[in-house]
Motif scaffolding. Structure first.
Motif, PDB file in Angstrom:
ATOM      1  N   UNK A  31       0.931  -1.211   0.000  1.00 58.05           N
ATOM      2  CA  UNK A  31       0.216  -0.064   0.036  1.00 58.05           C
ATOM      3  C   UNK A  31       0.940   1.245  -0.117  1.00 58.05           C
ATOM      4  N   UNK A  32       0.654   2.202  -0.896  1.00 60.23           N
ATOM      5  CA  UNK A  32       1.371   3.378  -0.895  1.00 60.23           C
ATOM      6  C   UNK A  32       0.464   4.737  -0.589  1.00 60.23           C
ATOM      7  N   UNK A  33       1.032   5.761  -0.437  1.00 60.61           N
ATOM      8  CA  UNK A  33       0.409   7.234  -0.656  1.00 60.61           C
ATOM      9  C   UNK A  33       0.756   7.801  -1.938  1.00 60.61           C
ATOM     10  N   UNK A  34      -0.414   8.321  -2.819  1.00 62.15           N
ATOM     11  CA  UNK A  34       0.000   8.603  -4.008  1.00 62.15           C
ATOM     12  C   UNK A  34      -0.495   9.844  -4.050  1.00 62.15           C
ATOM     13  N   UNK A  35       0.324  10.863  -4.499  1.00 56.94           N
ATOM     14  CA  UNK A  35      -0.310  12.362  -4.528  1.00 56.94           C
ATOM     15  C   UNK A  35      -0.154  12.937  -6.174  1.00 56.94           C
ATOM     16  N   UNK A  36      -0.809  13.481  -6.621  1.00 56.19           N
ATOM     17  CA  UNK A  36      -1.030  14.131  -7.854  1.00 56.19           C
ATOM     18  C   UNK A  36      -0.995  15.400  -7.946  1.00 56.19           C
ATOM     19  N   UNK A  37      -0.189  16.280  -8.453  1.00 56.78           N
ATOM     20  CA  UNK A  37      -0.239  17.875  -8.515  1.00 56.78           C
ATOM     21  C   UNK A  37      -0.025  18.176 -10.110  1.00 56.78           C
ATOM     22  N   UNK A  38      -0.921  19.404 -10.151  1.00 53.64           N
ATOM     23  CA  UNK A  38      -0.761  19.800 -11.432  1.00 53.64           C
ATOM     24  C   UNK A  38       0.341  20.814 -11.851  1.00 53.64           C
ATOM     25  N   UNK A  39       0.238  21.463 -12.972  1.00 51.67           N
ATOM     26  CA  UNK A  39       1.571  22.161 -13.172  1.00 51.67           C
ATOM     27  C   UNK A  39       1.730  23.369 -12.264  1.00 51.67           C
ATOM     28  N   UNK A  40       0.848  23.874 -11.517  1.00 50.59           N
ATOM     29  CA  UNK A  40       0.920  25.044 -10.867  1.00 50.59           C
ATOM     30  C   UNK A  40       1.328  24.565  -9.357  1.00 50.59           C
ATOM     31  N   UNK A  41       1.845  23.217  -9.366  1.00 44.49           N
ATOM     32  CA  UNK A  41       2.350  22.461  -8.049  1.00 44.49           C
ATOM     33  C   UNK A  41       1.407  22.424  -6.905  1.00 44.49           C
ATOM     34  N   UNK A  42      -0.167  22.655  -7.239  1.00 43.23           N
ATOM     35  CA  UNK A  42      -0.975  22.333  -6.237  1.00 43.23           C
ATOM     36  C   UNK A  42      -1.547  20.781  -6.117  1.00 43.23           C
ATOM     37  N   UNK A  43      -1.705  20.402  -4.889  1.00 46.00           N
ATOM     38  CA  UNK A  43      -2.553  19.035  -5.013  1.00 46.00           C
ATOM     39  C   UNK A  43      -3.662  19.065  -5.703  1.00 46.00           C
ATOM     40  N   UNK A  44      -3.786  18.063  -6.705  1.00 43.00           N
ATOM     41  CA  UNK A  44      -5.149  17.832  -7.503  1.00 43.00           C
ATOM     42  C   UNK A  44      -5.727  16.509  -6.743  1.00 43.00           C
ATOM     43  N   UNK A  45      -4.923  15.417  -6.487  1.00 44.33           N
ATOM     44  CA  UNK A  45      -5.579  14.183  -6.031  1.00 44.33           C
ATOM     45  C   UNK A  45      -4.673  13.600  -5.219  1.00 44.33           C
ATOM     46  N   UNK A  46      -5.227  13.070  -4.088  1.00 43.93           N
ATOM     47  CA  UNK A  46      -4.535  12.139  -3.314  1.00 43.93           C
ATOM     48  C   UNK A  46      -5.163  10.855  -2.923  1.00 43.93           C
ATOM     49  N   UNK A  47      -4.276   9.603  -2.718  1.00 42.63           N
ATOM     50  CA  UNK A  47      -4.693   8.469  -2.426  1.00 42.63           C
ATOM     51  C   UNK A  47      -4.181   7.940  -1.213  1.00 42.63           C
ATOM     52  N   UNK A  48      -4.756   7.556  -0.056  1.00 40.20           N
ATOM     53  CA  UNK A  48      -3.833   6.935   0.945  1.00 40.20           C
ATOM     54  C   UNK A  48      -4.347   5.483   1.032  1.00 40.20           C
ATOM     55  N   UNK A  49      -3.568   4.398   0.618  1.00 40.76           N
ATOM     56  CA  UNK A  49      -4.180   3.147   0.664  1.00 40.76           C
ATOM     57  C   UNK A  49      -3.916   2.787   2.062  1.00 40.76           C
ATOM     58  N   UNK A  50      -4.919   1.596   2.472  1.00 40.15           N
ATOM     59  CA  UNK A  50      -5.146   1.323   3.858  1.00 40.15           C
ATOM     60  C   UNK A  50      -3.920   1.368   4.656  1.00 40.15           C
ATOM     61  N   UNK A  51      -2.816   0.398   4.375  1.00 40.01           N
ATOM     62  CA  UNK A  51      -1.688   0.456   5.371  1.00 40.01           C
ATOM     63  C   UNK A  51      -0.437   1.283   4.850  1.00 40.01           C
ATOM     64  N   UNK A  52      -0.613   2.102   4.022  1.00 38.86           N
ATOM     65  CA  UNK A  52       0.483   3.130   3.826  1.00 38.86           C
ATOM     66  C   UNK A  52       0.965   3.773   4.815  1.00 38.86           C
ATOM     67  N   UNK A  53       2.205   4.156   5.139  1.00 40.95           N
ATOM     68  CA  UNK A  53       2.684   4.867   6.251  1.00 40.95           C
ATOM     69  C   UNK A  53       2.118   6.321   6.391  1.00 40.95           C
TER      70      UNK A  53
END
Length: 151
Positions: A31-53
C-alpha cells in the motif's frame, strides 16, 4: 499579451494516474500514498491506501511538488552533487523544506509539456518509482486512447 495559458493535469487524468499506481501497488502487494499535483504545483488528487505509512503522506505530496516544479524525476537528485560536500547540498531545505531528493516523484509530460506530477511514498525509493511509473504510464495510455492531449 498580458496573460498566458498553462496546460495543467485535469482531475480526471489525475484519477487515471492514481488508479494505475494503485493497480501496480496491488500487484506488488503493498500500500502506498499517491499524490498528484498539476503544473501549478498544487495538490490535485491524493490516495492513501489502507496500510500506507502515515509519515509518508507529506513525503508523497512533496515528491510530486518537486517533480512538477523542476520538471524532473526526484531520482535525478540521488547523486554526489546533492550529498554533503556537493555543490547543491542543502537543496532539500529549499521551498520550505518541501524539495524532495528521494526517488518516487515523476513529472507527467504530455506533448513535451510538464502538466503535473505523481509522487509515491511508503516503500523503498525503487518501489516508489515502480509504482509512480505505472501511474505515469496509465495517463500516457489514456491520452493515446483519447487521441490527444486534451486533459
Amino acid at each position: 499579451m498580458a496573460t498566458t495559458s498553462v496546460p495543467r493535469l485535469s482531475l480526471e487524468a489525475a484519477k487515471v494516474a492514481a488508479d494505475g499506481a494503485q493497480e501496480k501497488a496491488k500487484q506488488m502487494g503493498m500500500d502506498f500514498n499517491i499524490a498528484l499535483v498539476d503544473s501549478t504545483l498544487h495538490l490535485l488528487h491524493f490516495t492513501r491506501m489502507p496500510s500506507a505509512k502515515l509519515t509518508s503522506i507529506q513525503i508523497s505530496i512533496d515528491k510530486a511538488f518537486t517533480a512538477a516544479g523542476h520538471r524532473a524525476p526526484t531520482s535525478a537528485y540521488q547523486n554526489k552533487n546533492f550529498l554533503p560536500g556537493g555543490p547543491a547540498f542543502g537543496i532539500h531545505n529549499s521551498n520550505g523544506g518541501r524539495f524532495s531528493i528521494i526517488g518516487g516523484g515523476i513529472p507527467i509530460v504530455i506533448d513535451g509539456v510538464t502538466v503535473g506530477a505523481i509522487g509515491v511514498s511508503t516503500g523503498t525509493p525503487a518501489q516508489d518509482i515502480e509504482c509512480a511509473t505505472a501511474g505515469v504510464e496509465a495517463v500516457e495510455a489514456w491520452v493515446r486512447r483519447r487521441g490527444g492531449a486534451k486533459l
